[in-house]
Write a protein that holds these residues in place. Sequence first.
Motif, mmCIF file in Angstrom:
data_model
loop_
_atom_site.group_PDB
_atom_site.id
_atom_site.type_symbol
_atom_site.label_atom_id
_atom_site.label_comp_id
_atom_site.label_asym_id
_atom_site.label_seq_id
_atom_site.Cartn_x
_atom_site.Cartn_y
_atom_site.Cartn_z
ATOM 1 N N CYS A 63 0.861 -1.186 0.000
ATOM 2 C CA CYS A 63 0.000 0.000 0.000
ATOM 3 C C CYS A 63 0.894 1.232 0.000
ATOM 4 C CB CYS A 63 -0.881 -0.007 1.247
ATOM 5 S SG CYS A 63 -1.853 1.494 1.487
ATOM 6 N N GLU A 64 0.780 2.043 -1.055
ATOM 7 C CA GLU A 64 1.579 3.270 -1.110
ATOM 8 C C GLU A 64 1.037 4.260 -0.095
ATOM 9 O OE1 GLU A 64 1.519 6.650 -4.240
ATOM 10 O OE2 GLU A 64 3.018 5.184 -4.896
ATOM 11 N N VAL A 65 1.946 4.834 0.685
ATOM 12 C CA VAL A 65 1.565 5.849 1.657
ATOM 13 C C VAL A 65 1.821 7.228 1.078
ATOM 14 C CG1 VAL A 65 2.035 6.809 3.940
ATOM 15 C CG2 VAL A 65 1.901 4.342 3.630
ATOM 16 N N HIS A 66 3.001 7.426 0.546
ATOM 17 C CA HIS A 66 3.281 8.695 -0.135
ATOM 18 C C HIS A 66 4.463 8.541 -1.086
ATOM 19 C CE1 HIS A 66 5.864 8.981 3.470
ATOM 20 N NE2 HIS A 66 6.678 9.656 2.703
ATOM 21 N N PRO A 67 4.296 9.103 -2.288
ATOM 22 C CA PRO A 67 5.423 9.112 -3.223
ATOM 23 C C PRO A 67 6.368 10.251 -2.860
ATOM 24 C CG PRO A 67 3.508 10.103 -4.234
ATOM 25 C CD PRO A 67 3.090 9.647 -2.860
ATOM 26 N N GLU A 68 7.610 10.078 -3.209
ATOM 27 C CA GLU A 68 8.570 11.151 -3.011
ATOM 28 C C GLU A 68 8.863 11.788 -4.353
ATOM 29 O OE1 GLU A 68 11.914 10.558 -0.607
ATOM 30 O OE2 GLU A 68 10.773 9.660 1.011
ATOM 31 N N PRO A 69 8.465 13.040 -4.524
ATOM 32 C CA PRO A 69 8.649 13.695 -5.823
ATOM 33 C C PRO A 69 10.108 13.736 -6.246
ATOM 34 C CG PRO A 69 7.366 15.062 -4.312
ATOM 35 C CD PRO A 69 7.887 13.892 -3.534
ATOM 36 N N GLY A 70 10.323 13.532 -7.529
ATOM 37 C CA GLY A 70 11.654 13.695 -8.097
ATOM 38 C C GLY A 70 12.510 12.446 -8.122
ATOM 39 N N ASN A 71 12.306 11.509 -7.198
ATOM 40 C CA ASN A 71 13.186 10.347 -7.216
ATOM 41 C C ASN A 71 12.468 9.074 -7.651
ATOM 42 O OD1 ASN A 71 11.797 9.453 -4.972
ATOM 43 N ND2 ASN A 71 13.495 9.691 -3.551
ATOM 44 N N GLY A 72 11.158 9.152 -7.889
ATOM 45 C CA GLY A 72 10.428 7.999 -8.414
ATOM 46 C C GLY A 72 10.293 6.840 -7.452
ATOM 47 N N LYS A 73 10.609 7.053 -6.190
ATOM 48 C CA LYS A 73 10.511 5.965 -5.213
ATOM 49 C C LYS A 73 9.277 6.170 -4.349
ATOM 50 C CE LYS A 73 15.291 5.074 -5.247
ATOM 51 N NZ LYS A 73 16.475 4.650 -4.811
ATOM 52 N N VAL A 91 -7.109 3.050 4.947
ATOM 53 C CA VAL A 91 -7.860 4.186 5.457
ATOM 54 C C VAL A 91 -6.873 5.305 5.717
ATOM 55 C CG1 VAL A 91 -9.313 5.011 7.347
ATOM 56 C CG2 VAL A 91 -9.540 2.649 6.539
ATOM 57 N N SER A 92 -7.192 6.497 5.238
ATOM 58 C CA SER A 92 -6.343 7.657 5.476
ATOM 59 C C SER A 92 -6.554 8.166 6.895
ATOM 60 C CB SER A 92 -6.697 8.761 4.475
ATOM 61 O OG SER A 92 -5.939 9.918 4.744
ATOM 62 N N LEU A 93 -5.456 8.520 7.549
ATOM 63 C CA LEU A 93 -5.529 9.134 8.866
ATOM 64 C C LEU A 93 -5.302 10.626 8.688
ATOM 65 C CD1 LEU A 93 -3.392 6.599 10.930
ATOM 66 C CD2 LEU A 93 -5.876 6.773 10.832
ATOM 67 N N LYS A 94 -6.297 11.387 8.952
ATOM 68 C CA LYS A 94 -6.174 12.837 8.791
ATOM 69 C C LYS A 94 -5.538 13.403 10.059
ATOM 70 C CE LYS A 94 -9.711 13.085 5.455
ATOM 71 N NZ LYS A 94 -9.124 12.599 4.308
ATOM 72 N N GLY A 95 -4.699 14.400 9.880
ATOM 73 C CA GLY A 95 -4.044 14.999 11.034
ATOM 74 C C GLY A 95 -3.168 16.139 10.603
ATOM 75 N N GLY A 96 -2.397 16.660 11.539
ATOM 76 C CA GLY A 96 -1.568 17.822 11.272
ATOM 77 C C GLY A 96 -0.231 17.518 10.619
ATOM 78 N N SER A 97 0.104 16.264 10.425
ATOM 79 C CA SER A 97 1.397 15.909 9.855
ATOM 80 C C SER A 97 1.425 16.202 8.358
ATOM 81 C CB SER A 97 1.680 14.425 10.070
ATOM 82 O OG SER A 97 2.841 14.042 9.378
ATOM 83 N N PRO A 98 2.536 16.737 7.841
ATOM 84 C CA PRO A 98 2.642 16.941 6.397
ATOM 85 C C PRO A 98 2.779 15.618 5.648
ATOM 86 C CG PRO A 98 4.704 17.518 7.474
ATOM 87 C CD PRO A 98 3.699 17.210 8.558
ATOM 88 N N ARG A 99 3.118 14.565 6.339
ATOM 89 C CA ARG A 99 3.235 13.249 5.711
ATOM 90 C C ARG A 99 1.880 12.564 5.750
ATOM 91 N NH1 ARG A 99 8.929 10.922 6.314
ATOM 92 N NH2 ARG A 99 7.811 9.058 5.742
ATOM 93 N N LYS A 100 1.599 11.832 4.703
ATOM 94 C CA LYS A 100 0.352 11.078 4.678
ATOM 95 C C LYS A 100 0.485 9.865 5.588
ATOM 96 C CE LYS A 100 -0.813 12.446 0.002
ATOM 97 N NZ LYS A 100 -1.018 12.011 -1.355
ATOM 98 N N ARG A 101 -0.543 9.597 6.335
ATOM 99 C CA ARG A 101 -0.568 8.448 7.237
ATOM 100 C C ARG A 101 -1.739 7.563 6.829
ATOM 101 N NH1 ARG A 101 4.323 8.975 9.489
ATOM 102 N NH2 ARG A 101 4.574 10.979 10.475
ATOM 103 N N ARG A 102 -1.516 6.253 6.807
ATOM 104 C CA ARG A 102 -2.565 5.324 6.412
ATOM 105 C C ARG A 102 -2.558 4.106 7.317
ATOM 106 N NH1 ARG A 102 -4.899 7.102 2.198
ATOM 107 N NH2 ARG A 102 -6.169 5.295 1.725
ATOM 108 N N ILE A 103 -3.718 3.514 7.456
ATOM 109 C CA ILE A 103 -3.844 2.184 8.048
ATOM 110 C C ILE A 103 -4.075 1.244 6.879
ATOM 111 C CG2 ILE A 103 -5.250 0.660 9.473
ATOM 112 C CD1 ILE A 103 -6.012 3.121 11.128
ATOM 113 N N PHE A 104 -3.300 0.197 6.799
ATOM 114 C CA PHE A 104 -3.415 -0.801 5.735
ATOM 115 C C PHE A 104 -3.913 -2.086 6.370
ATOM 116 C CE2 PHE A 104 -0.906 -3.676 2.657
ATOM 117 C CZ PHE A 104 -1.919 -3.664 1.716
#
Length: 117
Positions: A63-73, A91-104
Motif C-alpha cells: 500500500c503506497e503511503v506517499h510518493p517522493e517527488p523527483g526520485n520515483g521511489k 484508510v487515510s488518517l487525517k491529522g496535522g502531519s505533512p506526511r500522509k498516514r494510512r492504516i493498511f
Amino acid sequence: NVGSLNLWHLNPPWDQRRAKIVEFLRDAKPDIIGFQEVRFIGEVNEAQQIANDLDLGYKVVFCEVHPEPGNGKNEGLAIMTRHPIVSTGSVSLKGGSPRKRRIFHARIDVRHYPLPP
C-alpha cells in the motif's frame, strides 16, 4: 505467529540488514507480518525482496503511503503472509502531519477459516 517490522527505508546497509531479517524470519516462520517504511528497489519492494529471499511461498501486498517527488521511489506499508489474501484496503488518517498516514489492512484466510470482517 504475527509480527511487525519497520524496514527503515533503504538506509544502508540494506543488503546486510535484509540478510539478518531473512535469517530471523526463516527461524520465526511468522504466519503474517506487517512492514512499515517499505521502499521499492527498481520494480520490487523491500518486502517482496524478503519474501523472494525466504522462498517459502509468502505472498506480499503493498500500500503506497506517499510518493517522493523527483526520485520515483514510493514509500508504503506491506503485509506478507503464507496464507491466501482475500482482500485488502486502506484508510487515510487525517491529522496535522505533512506526511500522509494510512492504516493498511488485509483479510486473510488463515487455515481456510477467514477472519471475521
